[in-house]
Design a protein around this motif. Sequence first.
Motif, PDB file in Angstrom:
ATOM      1  N   UNK A  13     -16.366 -11.456  10.756  1.00 20.22           N
ATOM      2  CA  UNK A  13     -15.057 -12.140  10.917  1.00 20.22           C
ATOM      3  C   UNK A  13     -14.245 -12.039   9.637  1.00 20.22           C
ATOM      4  N   UNK A  14     -14.933 -12.240   8.511  1.00 20.35           N
ATOM      5  CA  UNK A  14     -14.218 -12.145   7.240  1.00 20.35           C
ATOM      6  C   UNK A  14     -13.670 -10.742   7.017  1.00 20.35           C
ATOM      7  N   UNK A  15     -14.484  -9.749   7.397  1.00 22.93           N
ATOM      8  CA  UNK A  15     -14.028  -8.356   7.233  1.00 22.93           C
ATOM      9  C   UNK A  15     -12.775  -8.082   8.061  1.00 22.93           C
ATOM     10  N   UNK A  16     -12.789  -8.599   9.281  1.00 18.23           N
ATOM     11  CA  UNK A  16     -11.611  -8.389  10.144  1.00 18.23           C
ATOM     12  C   UNK A  16     -10.379  -9.068   9.560  1.00 18.23           C
ATOM     13  N   UNK A  17     -10.558 -10.321   9.076  1.00 17.72           N
ATOM     14  CA  UNK A  17      -9.417 -11.038   8.484  1.00 17.72           C
ATOM     15  C   UNK A  17      -8.898 -10.298   7.266  1.00 17.72           C
ATOM     16  N   UNK A  18      -9.811  -9.781   6.444  1.00 20.54           N
ATOM     17  CA  UNK A  18      -9.398  -9.042   5.254  1.00 20.54           C
ATOM     18  C   UNK A  18      -8.629  -7.782   5.628  1.00 20.54           C
ATOM     19  N   UNK A  19      -9.110  -7.106   6.663  1.00 16.00           N
ATOM     20  CA  UNK A  19      -8.437  -5.864   7.096  1.00 16.00           C
ATOM     21  C   UNK A  19      -7.015  -6.158   7.585  1.00 16.00           C
ATOM     22  N   UNK A  20      -6.843  -7.273   8.306  1.00 13.31           N
ATOM     23  CA  UNK A  20      -5.494  -7.628   8.797  1.00 13.31           C
ATOM     24  C   UNK A  20      -4.561  -7.911   7.638  1.00 13.31           C
ATOM     25  N   UNK A  21      -5.058  -8.709   6.649  1.00 15.79           N
ATOM     26  CA  UNK A  21      -4.202  -9.016   5.500  1.00 15.79           C
ATOM     27  C   UNK A  21      -3.886  -7.766   4.692  1.00 15.79           C
ATOM     28  N   UNK A  22      -4.850  -6.878   4.569  1.00 12.16           N
ATOM     29  CA  UNK A  22      -4.623  -5.633   3.811  1.00 12.16           C
ATOM     30  C   UNK A  22      -3.592  -4.760   4.499  1.00 12.16           C
ATOM     31  N   UNK A  23      -3.699  -4.679   5.814  1.00 15.40           N
ATOM     32  CA  UNK A  23      -2.737  -3.858   6.558  1.00 15.40           C
ATOM     33  C   UNK A  23      -1.323  -4.411   6.414  1.00 15.40           C
ATOM     34  N   UNK A  24      -1.185  -5.726   6.517  1.00 18.54           N
ATOM     35  CA  UNK A  24       0.153  -6.345   6.368  1.00 18.54           C
ATOM     36  C   UNK A  24       0.711  -6.119   4.969  1.00 18.54           C
ATOM     37  N   UNK A  25      -0.162  -6.167   3.982  1.00 21.51           N
ATOM     38  CA  UNK A  25       0.301  -5.944   2.611  1.00 21.51           C
ATOM     39  C   UNK A  25       0.795  -4.524   2.427  1.00 21.51           C
ATOM     40  N   UNK A  26       0.039  -3.573   3.027  1.00 23.14           N
ATOM     41  CA  UNK A  26       0.451  -2.166   2.916  1.00 23.14           C
ATOM     42  C   UNK A  26       1.803  -1.962   3.604  1.00 23.14           C
ATOM     43  N   UNK A  27       1.967  -2.582   4.807  1.00 28.60           N
ATOM     44  CA  UNK A  27       3.231  -2.413   5.560  1.00 28.60           C
ATOM     45  C   UNK A  27       4.393  -3.017   4.793  1.00 28.60           C
ATOM     46  N   UNK A  28       4.167  -4.203   4.208  1.00 27.07           N
ATOM     47  CA  UNK A  28       5.252  -4.860   3.481  1.00 27.07           C
ATOM     48  C   UNK A  28       5.620  -4.113   2.217  1.00 27.07           C
ATOM     49  N   UNK A  29       4.648  -3.422   1.626  1.00 28.16           N
ATOM     50  CA  UNK A  29       4.932  -2.719   0.368  1.00 28.16           C
ATOM     51  C   UNK A  29       5.712  -1.421   0.585  1.00 28.16           C
ATOM     52  N   UNK A  30       5.741  -0.927   1.823  1.00 25.68           N
ATOM     53  CA  UNK A  30       6.425   0.339   2.095  1.00 25.68           C
ATOM     54  C   UNK A  30       7.927   0.068   2.272  1.00 25.68           C
TER      55      UNK A  30
END
Length: 391
Positions: A13-30
């Motif tokens: 569960x933690x891995x999934x939550x981390x992946x979601x936050x990482x993806x959002x960070x990458x999208x926002x940084x573009x």
Amino acid sequence: MDKRKIILSVLGVLLIVFAVFAANAIIDSKEQPKPTPKKTVKTVFVDTIQNSTVSINIPANGNLVAKRRVELYAEVQGVFRYSAKPFKPGQAYKRGQTLLKIDASEYEASVQSAKSDLYNQITAIMPDLRLDYPEIFEKWQEYLNNFDVNSSVSPLPEAANDKERYFINGRGINTAYYNIKNLEQRLVKYRITAAFDGVLTEALVTEGTLIRNGQKLGEFIDPDIYELQVSIAKEYADLLKIDEKVSLTNNSETKTYSGRVSRVNAKIDQATQTVNVFIEVKNSSLKEGMYLQANLDAKEEENAIEIDRSLVNDRNEIFAVNDSILKSIEVNPVYFSDKRVVIKGVPDGEVILTRQVSGAYNGMRVKIAGEESATSGNNDNPDKDTENIEE
């Protein structure tokens, strides 16, 4: 085992939550690149103004009608017996030829009887004239000798004095004479002749038909002279002159005829506010009922130009080009036709649009078609609206 499953589940569960936050960070940084708006410069066609004298032509149309036409009606009753030529549409007759003769044998007999009565009345007064009025006897004797019941009755001798007039009137001679003249006038109506060289355009009876009083027999026209009746707006009625030359064309515009204004009605049609103008035209190829278009030269307007009607907007403005920028010019329209307009108020040398530009406004940047061709050198489509794009 149970602890191990719980630990793995929490890690998943933690891995999934981390992946979601990482993806959002990458999208926002573009960073999203903003699109650069494209400015379109339209190509326009222009003309340099030179004011001159413009002839205002009023278009009109109508159907030809023979200037000389006769509707044939019967004033007497009888059987149609004779015509100089077959009484049929399209038949030509010369002036004086018999168009139609109705059987008048019975009526002729009554006329002959009346003439005979007049002859007897004159004969009865001759002895009295010899004894009482010898000075007038000779002229009445001569009239009696020349009397012919088969010919039209000649006028009675003129009375020399009141005594002779009273004597003749007292015997009823004048009354009998005028009764015969009345009968002879009616006898003429049994024969209808051509009043001019022309053509029978309508025939409603044939030989042997019983004709009744007031019945229409046909129509007879002169095919050499026609008139075209057209309706002109009242404001131009005073500009037209009698004998003014008019150009006429047929419906397909393949033939042109020359006519002249023969009459202008003095009355305005209250319903349409127009005046009827009659144009006379002569041509052997014309037929009654043909549809013709006329161009009447109403007047000449000085210091004016003629342009396409679509170039003038509802505020009586046109667009000119000044340093590749559109500007509006207020004009004074003096005449509108279906497609063209005559305007005044445009200074000489102004460069105006010759074709309508959609969405035109004051300050709009444009390119003149001729100038663009000179700079580009390879413009294959001069009618193209979007020729130049600025970044």
